[in-house]
Design a protein around this motif. Sequence first.
Motif, short mmCIF file in Angstrom:
data_model
loop_
_atom_site.label_atom_id
_atom_site.label_comp_id
_atom_site.label_asym_id
_atom_site.label_seq_id
_atom_site.Cartn_x
_atom_site.Cartn_y
_atom_site.Cartn_z
N ALA A 85 -15.18 -12.94 12.34
CA ALA A 85 -15.91 -12.90 13.37
C ALA A 85 -17.16 -12.84 13.10
CB ALA A 85 -15.66 -11.54 14.30
N PRO A 105 -18.87 -6.69 13.11
CA PRO A 105 -19.39 -7.70 12.47
C PRO A 105 -21.01 -7.12 12.35
CG PRO A 105 -18.11 -8.38 14.08
CD PRO A 105 -17.90 -7.11 14.25
N CYS A 143 -13.60 1.20 10.27
CA CYS A 143 -12.20 0.93 10.20
C CYS A 143 -11.88 0.21 11.56
CB CYS A 143 -11.32 1.94 9.95
SG CYS A 143 -9.57 1.61 9.84
N PRO A 144 -12.07 -1.22 11.38
CA PRO A 144 -12.83 -1.84 10.19
C PRO A 144 -14.28 -1.83 10.68
CG PRO A 144 -11.79 -3.33 12.03
CD PRO A 144 -11.45 -2.08 12.25
N GLY A 150 -3.36 -5.30 10.89
CA GLY A 150 -4.52 -5.16 11.74
C GLY A 150 -4.57 -5.95 12.94
N SER A 171 0.02 -8.33 5.00
CA SER A 171 0.06 -6.97 5.13
C SER A 171 1.35 -6.50 5.88
CB SER A 171 -1.14 -6.30 5.80
OG SER A 171 -1.36 -4.83 5.57
N GLU A 177 -10.71 -8.46 7.67
CA GLU A 177 -10.61 -9.92 7.57
C GLU A 177 -11.10 -10.55 9.18
OE1 GLU A 177 -8.84 -8.15 5.44
OE2 GLU A 177 -10.23 -9.13 4.11
N LEU A 178 -10.51 -9.94 9.97
CA LEU A 178 -10.70 -10.59 11.40
C LEU A 178 -12.18 -10.28 11.64
CD1 LEU A 178 -7.82 -9.00 13.47
CD2 LEU A 178 -7.99 -11.38 12.70
N GLU A 179 -12.84 -9.14 11.21
CA GLU A 179 -14.07 -8.85 11.58
C GLU A 179 -14.98 -9.63 10.60
OE1 GLU A 179 -14.12 -8.07 14.25
OE2 GLU A 179 -14.39 -6.01 14.68
N VAL A 180 -14.74 -9.88 9.58
CA VAL A 180 -15.67 -10.57 8.41
C VAL A 180 -15.39 -12.16 9.16
CG1 VAL A 180 -15.71 -11.78 6.24
CG2 VAL A 180 -15.10 -9.27 6.42
N ARG A 230 -2.02 0.20 11.20
CA ARG A 230 -2.56 -0.24 10.30
C ARG A 230 -1.55 -1.04 9.06
NH1 ARG A 230 -5.32 3.62 11.79
NH2 ARG A 230 -7.79 3.65 11.96
N LYS A 289 0.88 -1.36 0.01
CA LYS A 289 -0.08 -0.13 -0.12
C LYS A 289 0.54 1.40 -0.11
CE LYS A 289 -2.23 -2.08 3.77
NZ LYS A 289 -1.91 -3.40 3.50
N LEU A 305 -10.50 -3.69 18.21
CA LEU A 305 -9.15 -4.34 17.98
C LEU A 305 -8.13 -3.22 18.90
CD1 LEU A 305 -9.32 -5.27 14.22
CD2 LEU A 305 -9.84 -6.76 16.20
N SER A 332 -5.98 -5.25 2.37
CA SER A 332 -6.45 -4.69 3.69
C SER A 332 -5.31 -4.69 4.47
CB SER A 332 -7.68 -5.17 4.17
OG SER A 332 -7.46 -6.26 4.65
N CYS A 333 -5.46 -4.18 5.65
CA CYS A 333 -4.31 -4.41 6.95
C CYS A 333 -4.72 -5.62 7.63
CB CYS A 333 -4.43 -3.18 7.61
SG CYS A 333 -5.84 -3.26 8.77
N ASN A 334 -5.70 -6.24 7.14
CA ASN A 334 -6.17 -7.59 7.86
C ASN A 334 -7.26 -7.30 8.95
OD1 ASN A 334 -4.98 -7.72 10.38
ND2 ASN A 334 -3.17 -8.93 9.42
N GLY A 335 -7.46 -6.19 9.22
CA GLY A 335 -8.55 -5.69 10.49
C GLY A 335 -9.77 -6.22 10.03
#
Lengths: 503, 179
Positions: B65, B157, B153-154, A210, A499, B60-63, A207, A187, A291, B55-58
């Motif tokens: 979850a 759920p 961000c993010p 995450g 990432s 993905e963590l919530e998807v 970021r 990015k 988070l 993405s930063c994978n944040g």
Amino acid sequence: MSASTLIRAGAPQGAQPAERYLLAAEAWARLPAALLAEPGLALLALWAEPGMVHAAFLEEASAAVLLASAPAEGGRYAALSPVRPGAIRFERMIRDLWGLTAEDAVDLRPWLDHGRWELAGPMSGQPAALPGAEAPQPAFLPVEGEGIHQIPVGPIHAGVIEPGHFRFHVQGEVVVRLEARLGYAHKGTLSLMLGKPARAAAAFAARLSGDSTVAHGWAFAAAVEAALGVAVPPRAVALRGVMAELERVHNHLNDWGFICNDAAFAFPHARCGYLREGVLRACAAAFGHRLMMDRVLPGGVAPDIAAGGAAAILAALDAVEAEMPALLRIYDSHSSLQDRMVGTGFLDPDHAARFAAGGFVGRGSGRGFDARLRPGYAPYDWLLPTIAVETGGDVDARVRVRVAELAASIGIVRRLLADLPAGETLAPLPALAGEGSALIEGFRGECFAWLRLDESGVIRGLFLRDPSWLQWPLLEAAIAGNIVADFPLCNKSFNCSYSGVDL
Amino acid sequence: MLWPRLARALVGRPLTDPAPALSQPTIAALGERLAATARARLGRSLSIREIDSGSCNGCELEVNALQNVAYDLERFGLRFVASPKHADVLLVTGPACRNMAEAMERALACTPEPRWVVAAGDCAVDGGVFKGSYAVHGGVGAVLPVDLLIPGCPPSPEQLLEGLLALLEAEAPPRRATP
């Protein structure tokens, strides 16, 4: 002359707390041979600025961090990859981002640059425009043998995970060689942070990856604080510890569940997911974000923990602790599960040591390094957490390190919340020039941050290194000789960040 | 150890939360509408393929979850699938990194119509903090035709769930690819 002596003979640059020594290009060129003779000096990171290459080392015996720099004359510098395999991907990244070439490097194929940015050397200071250039086909390391075939996977995977390409060379069911091709999540994070004040740039550190937002945010903040000589309020130090351990708990729960799920054993996944959800909701109640993103800032923590937040956290952790023994018994007592875990994805302790792998990857293969203890930092200097080390090196060993850390982290959070210091949580930042670095233990290993600020407090040089840099190559070693079907299991047991290394 | 627990779970209360508390009537209404619209168009359910465009994978963590037992996505007829070929919805996170653009386009080409593209997370909406970087297109909309934006961000759920349910509420017919 030993490598550490050679580095310390350079000109000190006034970096805090680890000194950075500026070497002549000729002295840097003698580093590879000196490093070969000094295996106890581990390479943590390798990065660059326009015309200058930097390296971070760890003296394993003393846990001292040592930074070295040298000018890249004519855009070239001596490669460290022949003696430190962990340097290979850093050297490829340096060429892609800064346009500097490592001489005698093991591998100089592109890494982050897939030929799609419309410019070359984006951080070199003079990026060359390449509009409409055709993206080249990636080249993979060859494999020869009877009946070898390839399985390409990704960048989009079947599960909900980050993008990356895996090229398997397979003989029958057995993986002969795996090569990862990453960079899909690049990015331009580092270049976006340059030229920004430290507080504004913190959002990018949060970021980088995450799942490690607290750890990277903390590493970045600690580097800024070291550069400026800012003392963090005691309450903020304790809250950082609370957040970092909660991050460890929710990620370890996630991983444990997913690893079992990848062995088609859904029960622990369901339970771990539910317990983790409780922890995340407690984090939201206490810190206003599930988070805990953007809560660790240079100078401290903001906002303060909410009223009732501590109680919510303790209740969620009680629930985790209450169920852990039963989950562990289930994990232990099902031979169908154990059969998949034990002996799978063996990472040779020698490899882990050569790459200086941190986190559960290193500690599952006998490398007992944990930045919380050594070099150590507040609040762990008085908490002195116990460090779980396993020597099995397989998926099971990495699971057991996580399970032990879950219990330890719960204990740490309780101790911190029981005696939370009163007072402010955020100290003002002076507008000063300075240079600092930090090593902060995230859930998957030590996060390294280095930066240099100018007189107005603006970032002029920067690197953030996720622990996955030194773990991804080891996944390739661990999967060799395993069956293809065990790859998800091995991959999840490493759980490297895409990432975090794609920047 | 396992079997007694499973047996107890059979007679115990489910762990699943009631549908998101903040808009209980809306969700119930959406649920009914889901039954009507989805059955008409897709036969009761929506299959979702998640794509991380860097993405930063944040997100993905919530998807992920969203798929835990507390949210139990499948009770709404929503499920994640392994291939875009099986999907009705592409749920795309991340700022559309240039290195991912071709993969995103290929995934869309594999997705049969009718189909929807949902951009989830601030990065996917407009690039988020990564807007203006040489390495991103700055939002999923720059690469794929987007039907719905879910900011955050993010996004939690709950926000993701509300967005996906709202998708079925849309009056407009699903987007057709231009020939």
